[in-house]
Design a protein around this motif. Structure first.
Motif, short mmCIF file in Angstrom:
data_model
loop_
_atom_site.label_atom_id
_atom_site.label_comp_id
_atom_site.label_asym_id
_atom_site.label_seq_id
_atom_site.Cartn_x
_atom_site.Cartn_y
_atom_site.Cartn_z
N ALA A 14 4.22 7.34 -6.57
CA ALA A 14 4.91 7.54 -5.37
C ALA A 14 6.60 7.36 -5.73
O ALA A 14 7.33 7.52 -5.14
N GLY A 15 6.87 6.47 -6.97
CA GLY A 15 8.07 6.13 -7.25
C GLY A 15 8.60 4.65 -7.20
O GLY A 15 9.68 4.42 -7.38
N VAL A 16 7.73 3.70 -7.01
CA VAL A 16 8.04 2.26 -6.95
C VAL A 16 8.62 1.82 -8.15
O VAL A 16 8.09 2.36 -9.25
N ALA A 17 9.57 1.13 -8.36
CA ALA A 17 10.12 0.72 -9.64
C ALA A 17 9.17 -0.38 -10.32
O ALA A 17 9.56 -0.43 -11.62
N THR A 37 0.78 -1.04 0.37
CA THR A 37 0.18 -0.08 -0.12
C THR A 37 0.80 1.10 0.11
O THR A 37 2.08 1.20 0.54
N LEU A 38 0.27 2.25 -0.25
CA LEU A 38 0.99 3.73 -0.38
C LEU A 38 1.70 3.94 1.08
O LEU A 38 2.63 4.40 1.15
N SER A 39 0.67 3.77 2.01
CA SER A 39 0.98 3.93 3.43
C SER A 39 2.24 3.16 3.80
O SER A 39 3.03 3.65 4.43
N ASN A 40 2.34 1.89 3.66
CA ASN A 40 3.32 0.84 4.02
C ASN A 40 4.42 1.15 3.25
O ASN A 40 5.69 1.01 3.74
N PHE A 41 4.51 1.96 2.00
CA PHE A 41 5.74 2.21 1.17
C PHE A 41 6.34 3.33 1.93
O PHE A 41 7.53 3.48 2.11
N GLN A 42 5.45 4.35 2.36
CA GLN A 42 5.96 5.47 3.16
C GLN A 42 6.48 5.13 4.34
O GLN A 42 7.62 5.55 4.93
N GLU A 43 5.99 4.10 5.04
CA GLU A 43 6.61 3.73 6.31
C GLU A 43 8.18 2.83 6.02
O GLU A 43 8.94 2.94 6.65
N LYS A 44 8.16 1.92 4.85
CA LYS A 44 9.27 1.50 4.46
C LYS A 44 10.37 2.58 4.27
O LYS A 44 11.59 2.57 4.73
N ILE A 102 11.11 6.15 -9.13
CA ILE A 102 11.21 6.27 -10.56
C ILE A 102 9.76 6.63 -10.90
O ILE A 102 8.70 6.14 -10.56
N HIS A 103 9.59 7.69 -11.65
CA HIS A 103 8.16 8.44 -12.08
C HIS A 103 8.04 8.38 -13.51
O HIS A 103 9.06 8.50 -14.36
N GLN A 104 6.88 8.25 -13.99
CA GLN A 104 6.39 8.13 -15.28
C GLN A 104 6.34 9.45 -16.08
O GLN A 104 5.68 10.45 -15.45
N GLU A 153 -4.25 0.43 -4.95
CA GLU A 153 -2.96 0.91 -4.26
C GLU A 153 -2.02 1.10 -5.39
O GLU A 153 -1.00 1.74 -5.17
N LEU A 154 -2.29 0.50 -6.53
CA LEU A 154 -0.95 0.43 -7.44
C LEU A 154 -0.64 1.40 -8.26
O LEU A 154 0.44 1.92 -8.18
N LYS A 155 -1.73 2.22 -8.58
CA LYS A 155 -1.40 3.58 -9.26
C LYS A 155 -0.95 4.60 -8.33
O LYS A 155 0.09 5.38 -8.55
N PRO A 156 -1.53 4.71 -7.24
CA PRO A 156 -0.81 5.56 -6.26
C PRO A 156 0.63 5.17 -6.12
O PRO A 156 1.33 6.17 -5.53
N MET A 157 1.11 4.01 -5.62
CA MET A 157 2.37 3.57 -5.56
C MET A 157 3.23 3.76 -6.72
O MET A 157 4.60 4.11 -6.43
N ILE A 158 2.64 3.81 -8.04
CA ILE A 158 3.44 4.16 -9.21
C ILE A 158 3.91 5.52 -8.97
O ILE A 158 4.99 5.99 -9.28
#
Length: 470
Positions: free
Chosen positions: A157-160, A118-125, A461-463, A150-155
């Protein structure tokens, strides 16, 4: 943590300092190995001089005849922080990476608690990783049942990209996906330019359970037959062709599905494939009874299968080689009982990928350009970092590994920088010793010592028009 060494002390090149230039009689540029000076400015490669190799001055690191290459990009690393830092954490994992000439890692979304789903979990990471990374670090997200929104919000936010499992992942907080989940996720990912990584094993009827001595490796091997990978990859190729979403098969262990992979690519599937150092270096026939440090999933297979993987690597059917560094605490390996069926499946090798690969590859006709391509360029491509990493070209990050391909050494516990020292490679003699590592022009490792402070950055990594931007 003092100066680089007595030989270099006159240059006052302190660990953690910014390097102005690196000079060597052997700099790997494309297919050429030649004397050169790499000039560095603002963390990037500014210029490469091949005519004026007498360039001198302050903060010039002269490494003699050691080979200078682009730093490695390991796109498959389980760091496990937060939540399972006793297994591994960012501080220890990235120090191990630096000691192995790896200048960029990409952290996997599972085995940490919470997982990066999730975006929240990514931010915690990100919060947990801040101030702890000795090399640059990017992050994979995860696809699990029900997290498609949650996928597009994580994209953004810059996940690979994302990883999913088609079989139980080994940890309950990262459940595997059904066919229906995959179709749902694929619809979300269409047109984003991102990539979906597959742990490509699927339950099949041929897999045997509880037959034979659990301390014999052959018992475990029979429980994870080649058909599990073949069946999973059959589904992956169909999805890849249907949705035209980039797909990537992680840690291919079996040569059996290679025909499916070739056919899918010929039909237009945007599909890439990796294998790992343990599948190229270790053989099922050599695993001793009860030696559960050799357990991983998919399993290490036969010597004959291993040679087929090497042939596929040479032919380009396999695109890249990664560590799949997946450590745990020693007790989870069940060394006292030697029970392969109960032991955690994962191998620690982040620090030793370069010499592991080179020791075997150099005997099979691979050269230094192949090392750069398979351990740096292709791995950078899959996580969309190839516009900044993996090449000695002006404008690229000054990420360098300095190493001696001819030098032999033995892996000893006192020289391992992973948090837990258990690995099947203990005592192994390898060729290719890493001397130093430079990350964005900063000397982070030299002959056993590290920079006083972590100097790595988080990579997002941003699109933009389907092109990765950092």
């Amino acid at each position: 943590m003092g100066g680089v060494s007595e030989h270099y002390s006159s240059l006052r090149m302190e660990l953690g300092s910014t390097v102005r230039a690196v000079r060597s009689t052997r700099v790997q540029q494309g297919s050429e190995l030649q004397p050169a000076v790499i000039l560095i400015k603002n963390g990037r490669i500014h210029q490469i001089l091949t005519d004026n190799c007498n360039f001198t001055g302050e903060k010039v690191l002269d490494v003699g005849d050691s080979v200078v290459m682009p730093g490695l990009v390991d796109s498959h690393v389980h760091v496990n922080e937060p939540g399972r830092i006793t297994w591994e954490g960012f501080w220890t994992a990235t120090r191990a990476a630096a000691a192995g000439g790896v200048t960029t890692i990409v952290d996997m979304p599972l085995n940490s608690i919470p997982p990066t789903t999730t975006l929240s979990n990514f931010q915690e990471k990100l919060r947990e990783a801040t101030g702890k990374c000795f090399v640059d670090t990017a992050f994979w997200g995860g696809v699990i049942p029900g997290n498609e929104l949650e996928l597009k919000p994580m994209i953004s936010a810059g996940v690979a990209g994302f990883k999913c499992f088609m079989i139980h992942s080994g940890v309950d907080e990262f459940p595997h996906v059904s066919d229906s989940d995959l179709h749902t996720a694929m619809k979300q990912l269409q047109g984003t330019g991102t990539v979906l990584l597959f742990h490509a094993e699927r339950e099949v009827q041929d897999a045997t359970q509880d037959s034979g001595d659990p301390c014999h490796y052959s018992t475990f091997l029979r429980s994870r037959p080649d058909e599990m990978e073949t069946e999973a990859i059959r589904i992956v190729t169909q999805l890849c062709l249907q949705y035209q979403v980039r797909c990537h098969i992680v840690h291919l262990s079996s040569a059996l599905p290679l025909t499916l992979i070739r056919e899918a690519r010929a039909a237009g599937a945007p599909l890439t494939v990796e294998t790992t150092h343990h599948y190229l270096s270790l053989r099922a026939e050599d695993v001793p009874a009860g030696a559960t440090q050799f357990k991983c999933c998919p399993p290490i297979r036969s010597a004959e299968n291993q040679e087929e993987l090497w042939c596929a690597l040479k032919a380009g059917d396999i695109d890249m080689v990664v560590s799949d560094h997946s450590p745990c605490t020693p007790d989870l390996k069940r060394l006292e009982s030697g029970d392969f069926t109960e032991a955690w499946g994962g191998i620690s090798s982040l620090q030793f990928g370069l010499p592991l690969f080179w020791t075997s590859a150099s005997q099979r006709g691979f050269g230094l350009p192949d090392v750069v391509r398979l351990l740096s360029q292709k791995t950078a491509e899959v996580c969309r970092l190839d516009h900044l990493k993996s090449q000695l070209v002006p404008g690229f990050d000054a990420d360098l590994v300095i190493w001696d391909p001819e030098l032999e050494f033995e892996i000893k516990e006192e020289n391992i920088h992973h948090r837990n020292k258990l690995t099947p490679y203990l005592g192994m003699k390898l060729r290719g010793a890493v001397r130093g590592t430079v990350v964005r022009g900063q000397l982070v490792f030299w002959e056993g010592d590290f920079s006083p402070e972590p100097l790595g950055r988080h990579l997002f990594i941003h699109q933009r028009n389907n092109q990765a931007q950092l």
